[in-house]
Design a protein around this motif. Structure first.
Motif, PDB file in Angstrom:
ATOM      1  N   VAL A  18     -52.782  18.873 -49.114  1.00 12.33           N
ATOM      2  CA  VAL A  18     -53.083  19.259 -50.496  1.00 12.33           C
ATOM      3  C   VAL A  18     -54.510  19.784 -50.600  1.00 12.33           C
ATOM      4  O   VAL A  18     -54.775  20.805 -51.257  1.00 12.33           O
ATOM      5  CB  VAL A  18     -52.871  18.067 -51.449  1.00 12.33           C
ATOM      6  CG1 VAL A  18     -53.417  18.375 -52.836  1.00 12.33           C
ATOM      7  CG2 VAL A  18     -51.392  17.713 -51.532  1.00 12.33           C
ATOM      8  N   LEU A  47     -49.936  23.203 -50.092  1.00 10.73           N
ATOM      9  CA  LEU A  47     -49.542  22.431 -51.279  1.00 10.73           C
ATOM     10  C   LEU A  47     -48.095  21.964 -51.191  1.00 10.73           C
ATOM     11  O   LEU A  47     -47.782  20.812 -51.532  1.00 10.73           O
ATOM     12  CB  LEU A  47     -49.758  23.270 -52.531  1.00 10.73           C
ATOM     13  CG  LEU A  47     -51.224  23.528 -52.902  1.00 10.73           C
ATOM     14  CD1 LEU A  47     -51.306  24.463 -54.098  1.00 10.73           C
ATOM     15  CD2 LEU A  47     -51.933  22.222 -53.223  1.00 10.73           C
ATOM     16  N   VAL A  51     -47.320  18.045 -51.064  1.00  8.56           N
ATOM     17  CA  VAL A  51     -46.559  17.411 -52.151  1.00  8.56           C
ATOM     18  C   VAL A  51     -45.261  16.816 -51.620  1.00  8.56           C
ATOM     19  O   VAL A  51     -44.840  15.734 -52.049  1.00  8.56           O
ATOM     20  CB  VAL A  51     -46.281  18.431 -53.274  1.00  8.56           C
ATOM     21  CG1 VAL A  51     -45.355  17.835 -54.327  1.00  8.56           C
ATOM     22  CG2 VAL A  51     -47.586  18.869 -53.915  1.00  8.56           C
ATOM     23  N   MET A  55     -44.194  12.912 -51.872  1.00  8.58           N
ATOM     24  CA  MET A  55     -43.162  12.791 -52.890  1.00  8.58           C
ATOM     25  C   MET A  55     -42.692  11.353 -53.129  1.00  8.58           C
ATOM     26  O   MET A  55     -42.460  10.966 -54.286  1.00  8.58           O
ATOM     27  CB  MET A  55     -41.971  13.686 -52.528  1.00  8.58           C
ATOM     28  CG  MET A  55     -40.934  13.804 -53.649  1.00  8.58           C
ATOM     29  SD  MET A  55     -41.646  14.338 -55.225  1.00  8.58           S
ATOM     30  CE  MET A  55     -42.099  16.017 -54.815  1.00  8.58           C
ATOM     31  N   LEU A  58     -44.836  10.057 -55.641  1.00 11.43           N
ATOM     32  CA  LEU A  58     -44.802  10.770 -56.918  1.00 11.43           C
ATOM     33  C   LEU A  58     -43.506  10.546 -57.687  1.00 11.43           C
ATOM     34  O   LEU A  58     -43.471  10.726 -58.905  1.00 11.43           O
ATOM     35  CB  LEU A  58     -44.977  12.273 -56.670  1.00 11.43           C
ATOM     36  CG  LEU A  58     -46.287  12.716 -56.001  1.00 11.43           C
ATOM     37  CD1 LEU A  58     -46.264  14.210 -55.727  1.00 11.43           C
ATOM     38  CD2 LEU A  58     -47.481  12.352 -56.862  1.00 11.43           C
ATOM     39  N   LEU A 100     -37.931  21.579 -54.342  1.00 12.44           N
ATOM     40  CA  LEU A 100     -39.336  21.973 -54.524  1.00 12.44           C
ATOM     41  C   LEU A 100     -39.661  23.220 -53.707  1.00 12.44           C
ATOM     42  O   LEU A 100     -40.272  24.171 -54.208  1.00 12.44           O
ATOM     43  CB  LEU A 100     -40.232  20.799 -54.113  1.00 12.44           C
ATOM     44  CG  LEU A 100     -41.756  20.947 -54.211  1.00 12.44           C
ATOM     45  CD1 LEU A 100     -42.380  19.569 -54.387  1.00 12.44           C
ATOM     46  CD2 LEU A 100     -42.358  21.597 -52.971  1.00 12.44           C
ATOM     47  N   THR A 363     -42.272  20.398 -59.984  1.00 10.99           N
ATOM     48  CA  THR A 363     -43.272  20.244 -58.912  1.00 10.99           C
ATOM     49  C   THR A 363     -43.401  21.514 -58.080  1.00 10.99           C
ATOM     50  O   THR A 363     -44.489  21.851 -57.620  1.00 10.99           O
ATOM     51  CB  THR A 363     -42.904  19.052 -58.015  1.00 10.99           C
ATOM     52  OG1 THR A 363     -41.537  19.192 -57.560  1.00 10.99           O
ATOM     53  CG2 THR A 363     -43.056  17.740 -58.758  1.00 10.99           C
ATOM     54  N   ALA A 367     -46.776  23.582 -57.571  1.00  8.16           N
ATOM     55  CA  ALA A 367     -47.294  23.822 -56.224  1.00  8.16           C
ATOM     56  C   ALA A 367     -47.614  25.295 -55.994  1.00  8.16           C
ATOM     57  O   ALA A 367     -48.533  25.638 -55.244  1.00  8.16           O
ATOM     58  CB  ALA A 367     -46.284  23.332 -55.180  1.00  8.16           C
TER      59      ALA A 367
END
Length: 421
Positions: A18, A47, A51, A55, A58, A100, A363, A367
């Motif tokens: 990230v 990114l 992510v 995950m 998140l 994603l 997301t 991203a």
């Protein structure tokens, strides 16, 4: 229940990716245009990877936010969906990740193409100081008689041919004075553009100079459309971005050797005039028309690239959904024997799948956003114009819809078979 914390190594790698993506997004505002795509891909890759790795951490807050409307409604379906998302965190995260990636790459590729095209159109439009542009309307071009009635800079296209084995070069004939008035002082790599008014001279772009195999300041033999050959001295060399044609000649020279040439556009600086066989459009609209064919080919390539990318990630969505359904076969049988109907369970699975795709869509867009903002900032700084961020929602909607349909089919069809068994 599968809500184990992230391993420290995975968490560290995710945060590092990230940070790499954010750093690349910041750097993309200052890189050269040729390196902008590479930096954008580095941003998106960092990114998306980061992510996806993070995950599982998140999913709980995102799932609570997504299922809040269900929690307010009393009912077994909402309670079951919320419990599935919050207790099987890793299973949910493994399904969100390919969604994603699908959305992020679709948004990145399509928005990058449209934003870049819009930026160059704006640059070309702001570089032309005219009230409007007169273009042919139902005719192949504007005649000289109509052009003389318009105050401005007319563009008379033609072709010139270099030596044997060389491709024809697109050229335009202009009046140097009005051309300089409309386009402003054009920065040249060599010589002076005003010298094109002298007999036996021409200006070329960098790529035109290479195509003719000539040198700045030297003379080169060219063949015109009427078959005659003349030696023209290159009095100016211009960067390609300032001269979208290979060569620039005086209008009188083009008319002498190409009597059938018709004017393709006139940038009007004086009072508007009614023109037979022509219509006036804005400078911005003309900039879009001038690049219409090139933009069409780029969009076709973009659609193919998105289709290939979404196809691979779609396979991942299907396989992940199939494994997820197979993993919960025992739970579905228990719920079925406890009194839940097949319709209730399939409805709960459908709602869960919709929420998973929703989380992956949101997301994925987030991203891709830093990369697009970096591209927009870089284009604005390089071209010196305000560049809008253009996201074509139609292909994004198609990608999200196709992903949702694949996920629903890969979840509901095996689940229905399990419950029947």
């Amino acid at each position: 229940m599968d809500d184990r914390p992230l391993p420290p190594v995975r968490r560290a790698i995710g945060l590092l990716c990230v940070a790499l993506g954010v750093g690349a997004a910041i750097a993309s505002a200052a890189v050269e245009p040729g390196d902008m795509i590479t930096t954008a891909l580095l941003t998106a890759a960092g990114l998306i990877t980061g992510v996806a790795l993070l995950m599982p951490a998140l999913v709980p807050p995102l799932a609570r936010l997504a299922t809040r409307p269900l929690a307010r409604r009393r009912g077994a379906t909402g309670m079951l969906v919320r419990a599935w998302l919050l207790t099987a965190v890793r299973r949910t995260a493994s399904t969100v990740a390919p969604v994603l990636a699908t959305v992020a790459f679709t948004v990145l590729i399509t928005a990058n193409t449209e934003t870049t095209a819009q930026a160059y159109e704006r640059r070309e439009a702001t570089a032309v100081r005219a009230e409007g542009t007169v273009v042919p309307d139902g005719t192949p071009g504007l005649t000289d008689a109509e052009v003389r009635r318009i105050d401005g800079s007319a563009i008379l296209p033609t072709l010139i041919h270099g030596g044997p084995g060389r491709s024809p070069l697109k050229a335009i004939g202009v009046e140097p004075g009005p051309y300089a008035e409309v386009h402003g002082p054009v920065e040249t790599v060599h010589g002076d553009l005003a010298a094109v008014s002298e007999p036996g001279t021409m200006a070329v772009s960098r790529s035109g100079l290479a195509a003719l195999g000539a040198s700045a300041g030297g003379a080169v033999p060219v063949t015109f459309e009427d078959g005659s050959t003349a030696s023209l001295r290159i009095v100016a060399v211009v960067e390609d971005r300032h001269l979208p044609y290979g060569a620039l000649l005086s209008r009188a020279l083009v008319r002498e050797h190409d009597p059938s040439a018709l004017t393709s556009a006139v940038h009007r600086t004086g009072a508007p005039r009614a023109v037979s066989g022509g219509r006036e459009i804005s400078v911005e609209e003309y900039a879009g028309l001038a690049n219409a064919e090139e933009d069409r080919l780029i969009r076709v390539f973009t659609v193919l690239l998105v289709a290939v990318s979404a196809g691979y990630t779609g396979i991942a969505v299907v396989s992940t959904s199939l494994m997820s359904t197979a993993d919960r076969a025992g739970d579905l049988r228990v719920l079925r024997r406890s009194g839940a109907s097949s319709r209730q369970l399939l409805g709960a699975l459908a709602v869960e799948t919709v929420l998973v795709v929703l989380i992956g869509t949101v997301t994925g867009m987030l991203a891709a956003l830093p990369s697009l903002l970096g591209i927009r900032a870089g284009l604005s700084g390089t071209l010196g114009v305000a560049v809008p961020l253009v996201v074509p929602w139609a292909p994004v909607g198609v990608a999200v819809g196709a992903t949702l349909l694949l996920a629903l089919a890969a979840t509901l069809l095996p689940a229905r078979r399990v419950m029947r068994g």
